[in-house]
Every structure is written in structure tokens, then in C-alpha cells.
Design a protein around this motif. Structure first.
Motif, PDB file in Angstrom:
ATOM      1  N   GLN A 102      11.495 -46.194   9.180  1.00 24.56           N
ATOM      2  CA  GLN A 102      11.052 -44.826   8.726  1.00 24.56           C
ATOM      3  C   GLN A 102       9.586 -44.392   9.416  1.00 24.56           C
ATOM      4  N   VAL A 103       9.384 -43.463  10.010  1.00 24.36           N
ATOM      5  CA  VAL A 103       7.943 -43.254  10.813  1.00 24.36           C
ATOM      6  C   VAL A 103       7.834 -41.710  10.256  1.00 24.36           C
ATOM      7  N   ILE A 104       6.589 -41.450   9.550  1.00 22.14           N
ATOM      8  CA  ILE A 104       6.063 -40.124   9.334  1.00 22.14           C
ATOM      9  C   ILE A 104       5.134 -39.798  10.482  1.00 22.14           C
ATOM     10  N   VAL A 105       5.644 -38.734  11.317  1.00 17.92           N
ATOM     11  CA  VAL A 105       4.886 -38.289  12.295  1.00 17.92           C
ATOM     12  C   VAL A 105       3.744 -37.083  11.743  1.00 17.92           C
ATOM     13  N   THR A 106       2.581 -37.520  11.703  1.00 20.65           N
ATOM     14  CA  THR A 106       1.628 -36.400  11.102  1.00 20.65           C
ATOM     15  C   THR A 106       1.626 -35.232  12.115  1.00 20.65           C
ATOM     16  N   HIS A 107       1.649 -35.447  13.480  1.00 21.39           N
ATOM     17  CA  HIS A 107       1.770 -34.473  14.605  1.00 21.39           C
ATOM     18  C   HIS A 107       1.860 -35.026  15.976  1.00 21.39           C
TER      19      HIS A 107
ATOM     20  N   MET B 106       7.459 -29.252  15.848  1.00 20.83           N
ATOM     21  CA  MET B 106       8.269 -29.407  16.715  1.00 20.83           C
ATOM     22  C   MET B 106       8.122 -28.005  17.773  1.00 20.83           C
ATOM     23  N   ALA B 107       8.300 -26.978  16.748  1.00 18.07           N
ATOM     24  CA  ALA B 107       8.282 -25.643  17.380  1.00 18.07           C
ATOM     25  C   ALA B 107       6.989 -25.624  18.303  1.00 18.07           C
TER      26      ALA B 107
ATOM     27  N   GLY C 151      20.307 -38.055  15.788  1.00 16.86           N
ATOM     28  CA  GLY C 151      20.343 -37.628  14.217  1.00 16.86           C
ATOM     29  C   GLY C 151      19.320 -38.367  13.502  1.00 16.86           C
ATOM     30  N   LYS C 152      18.260 -38.680  14.124  1.00 17.43           N
ATOM     31  CA  LYS C 152      17.037 -39.497  13.748  1.00 17.43           C
ATOM     32  C   LYS C 152      15.968 -38.905  13.454  1.00 17.43           C
ATOM     33  N   VAL C 153      15.917 -37.349  13.261  1.00 18.41           N
ATOM     34  CA  VAL C 153      14.650 -36.624  12.680  1.00 18.41           C
ATOM     35  C   VAL C 153      14.992 -35.958  11.622  1.00 18.41           C
ATOM     36  N   VAL C 154      14.130 -35.923  10.532  1.00 14.05           N
ATOM     37  CA  VAL C 154      14.156 -35.336   9.265  1.00 14.05           C
ATOM     38  C   VAL C 154      12.859 -34.422   9.407  1.00 14.05           C
ATOM     39  N   PHE C 155      13.180 -33.044   9.084  1.00 17.80           N
ATOM     40  CA  PHE C 155      12.237 -31.962   9.269  1.00 17.80           C
ATOM     41  C   PHE C 155      11.867 -31.355   8.052  1.00 17.80           C
ATOM     42  N   TYR C 156      10.693 -31.113   7.785  1.00 18.28           N
ATOM     43  CA  TYR C 156      10.115 -30.435   6.679  1.00 18.28           C
ATOM     44  C   TYR C 156       9.419 -29.061   6.766  1.00 18.28           C
TER      45      TYR C 156
ATOM     46  N   GLY D 156       1.567 -27.940  13.020  1.00 16.35           N
ATOM     47  CA  GLY D 156       2.282 -28.562  11.995  1.00 16.35           C
ATOM     48  C   GLY D 156       1.942 -29.764  11.631  1.00 16.35           C
ATOM     49  N   LEU D 157       0.664 -29.979  11.603  1.00 12.77           N
ATOM     50  CA  LEU D 157      -0.134 -31.335  11.371  1.00 12.77           C
ATOM     51  C   LEU D 157       0.190 -31.299   9.820  1.00 12.77           C
ATOM     52  N   GLN D 158       0.645 -32.689   9.121  1.00 12.29           N
ATOM     53  CA  GLN D 158       0.730 -33.114   7.910  1.00 12.29           C
ATOM     54  C   GLN D 158       0.067 -34.236   7.724  1.00 12.29           C
ATOM     55  N   CYS D 159      -0.372 -33.959   6.246  1.00 17.38           N
ATOM     56  CA  CYS D 159      -1.109 -35.236   5.726  1.00 17.38           C
ATOM     57  C   CYS D 159      -0.188 -35.921   4.855  1.00 17.38           C
ATOM     58  N   VAL D 160      -0.413 -37.169   4.136  1.00 17.68           N
ATOM     59  CA  VAL D 160       0.514 -37.998   3.413  1.00 17.68           C
ATOM     60  C   VAL D 160      -0.317 -38.408   2.341  1.00 17.68           C
ATOM     61  N   ARG D 161       0.327 -38.045   1.191  1.00 14.14           N
ATOM     62  CA  ARG D 161      -0.110 -38.135   0.009  1.00 14.14           C
ATOM     63  C   ARG D 161       0.668 -39.495  -0.626  1.00 14.14           C
ATOM     64  N   VAL D 162      -0.100 -40.396  -1.158  1.00 10.80           N
ATOM     65  CA  VAL D 162       0.704 -41.913  -1.635  1.00 10.80           C
ATOM     66  C   VAL D 162       0.204 -42.508  -2.727  1.00 10.80           C
ATOM     67  N   ARG D 163       1.120 -42.648  -3.829  1.00 11.58           N
ATOM     68  CA  ARG D 163       0.663 -43.307  -4.929  1.00 11.58           C
ATOM     69  C   ARG D 163       0.311 -44.762  -4.895  1.00 11.58           C
TER      70      ARG D 163
END
Length: 265
Positions: free
Chosen positions: A87-92, A116-117, A148-153, A174-181
């Protein structure tokens, strides 16, 4: 569910920079201002999520920006091999965050649709906007999509328990940050939503920007998402290594236990 461990992995640095490279508005543009390059590992028992991948030696040579450690070698002190990363979260998709995607062939990518767009659309006709991207990295993402190995949000979404992405934009569409508990509270891996502490704390924009308002609004979002301002982790600030303890190797620092001294805000 239990909390996550977070490790910041430094794989490169660029010291021949000035404050003009880091802040649009600043009174001391000629002063030196070094930059560290990180990727991040989230770990909870057997679960592992990699946030960004760094870039490899080939990309380093092409851009004249040497790396200290290949991303694969940088992960070895954590006992991780490339095939372990699923699992890799790609921030951008900028080269220094997505330049190692090909090194982790088993990974499903978690990415904002807007990124991606942006990286495959008409904005890339402009050299200034295209500069931080590399075509091969975008092609790797597309190959992963067709496998089949990309999940889009589209905006805010939970990747797994205790790990949530939030679309910020600004620096890239589409830059995303990651909030972690974590045991220290909700920690926010800002990535390039704030390259340095000074960006988010002093509300100083970074010069590479596609939407300035989104970048400025993003600073407020980072504060809202973190349990404490000291739990906002900028994407490139060498000060991260002074605020958080070293773990396992000189290039690795553990974040989830919280800062070892007060973070200047």
C-alpha cells in the motif's frame, strides 16, 4: 483499534538553496535555506503503509539532484523489502514523491483523482507547471491503474482505520495530506502542503504553486486536522530531525511518540 507508528525516512538533501526558493514573500531572499527529502512509513503490527516513494538514482542524475540513499536501501533498517510494500499513499505525483513507484511492484496506489487529471491534462502544456513531473512516473501510475492497483479519492477519505487522506491542492492540483492516529494524537503528514514549518506557521506560500488560495487555505486545514500544531509534519524541513528522536539508523526518525522539544510556532 491500536495507534500507528510513523517513521520519517530521509533519503536526500539539497543545501544549495536560498529562502527565495522556499517563500514567495520574504525579506531575506538570499539567505541559505537547505531542504531535506523524506518518505514516511506507517506501521501497526504487521500492517505497513508507505507514504510517497522518493526518487531513484536515474532520476537524481537526470535532474542533477543527488540522493544519499536509494529508497529501497533507505527502508532496510526497518526490515522492509520492496515486495513487502503493498500500500502506497501518493501525496502527489511530483518527481520527488512518486519517483520510486516502480521500485514497489506489489503496491496499490492511493491517489486523488484531481492529481491524475492534472498530471495528464492540458496544464502539462506549460513548462513551468510540468517541471516537477517526470513522464515515466506518470506512465508507471497509468500502468498500475490498468493492472487494477490504483484507488482514487475525490477529497477526504479513509484509507484504513486511523489513516485518512485530505485533498489540499495548492502546490499541485490533487496534493493530499495524511492524517494518522498515533499515541501522541492525530498527526498530519503535510507533505508539500507545507514544505517547512515556516510555511504553515507564518502562512508563507511556497513558490511552486498552481492555486495560491488553495495553498493558503490548506495551512488552516493542517491546523484543524492536527491534535496539536507540533504534530504537523512538514514535507521537507530539516528541523523535523531535531524535533523527533532518531530510530534504527541516522536517516530515520520516529514521529508518533511526539516531539522531544517544543516545536516553534
Amino acid at each position: 483499534m491500536s495507534d500507528w507508528e510513523i517513521y520519517a525516512i530521509k533519503y536526500a538533501e539539497r543545501n544549495a538553496r536560498t529562502r527565495a526558493d522556499s517563500f514567495i514573500f520574504d525579506d531575506n531572499h538570499d539567505a541559505p535555506h537547505p531542504m531535506d527529502y523524506f518518505m514516511w512509513v506507517l506501521r501497526r503490527g504487521p500492517e505497513v503503509v508507505l507514504v510517497d516513494t522518493g526518487y531513484d538514482t536515474k532520476e537524481a542524475e537526470a535532474r542533477g539532484r543527488p540522493i544519499r540513499l536509494d529508497p529501497v536501501a533507505a527502508l532496510q533498517p526497518l526490515g522492509l523489502q520492496p515486495d513487502d510494500i503493498t500500500q502506497v499513499i501518493v501525496t502527489h505525483l511530483h518527481y520527488d514523491h512518486a519517483g520510486g513507484l516502480h521500485l514497489f511492484p506489489n503496491a496499490t496506489l492511493h491517489l486523488q483523482s484531481a492529481e491524475m487529471a492534472y498530471a495528464t491534462g492540458p496544464c502539462m502544456c506549460h513548462d513551468t507547471l510540468k517541471m516537477p513531473f517526470t513522464a515515466g512516473h506518470i506512465c508507471e501510475t497509468i500502468k498500475r491503474l490498468y493492472a487494477g492497483k490504483v484507488v482514487f479519492y475525490d477529497g477526504d477519505a479513509q484509507v484504513t482505520d486511523g489513516v485518512v487522506v485530505h485533498c489540499i491542492g495548492g502546490h499541485s492540483r490533487g496534493l493530499q495530506c495524511v492524517r494518522v492516529r498515533t499515541q501522541a494524537g492525530w498527526m498530519v503528514l503535510a507533505s508539500d502542503a507545507s514544505h517547512y514549518y515556516e510555511n504553515v506557521f507564518a502562512r508563507k506560500p511556497f513558490p511552486i504553486v498552481v492555486d495560491l488560495q488553495n495553498m493558503l487555505d490548506g495551512f488552516e486545514t493542517l491546523h484543524r486536522l492536527a491534535s496539536d500544531p507540533g504534530l504537523i509534519i512538514p514535507g521537507h524541513d530539516p528541523l523535523v530531525r531535531s524535533y523527533f528522536p532518531q530510530a534504527m539508523a541516522p536517516h530515520i526518525h520516529r514521529l508518533d511518540t511526539g516531539p522531544i522539544k517544543a516545536v516553534r510556532s
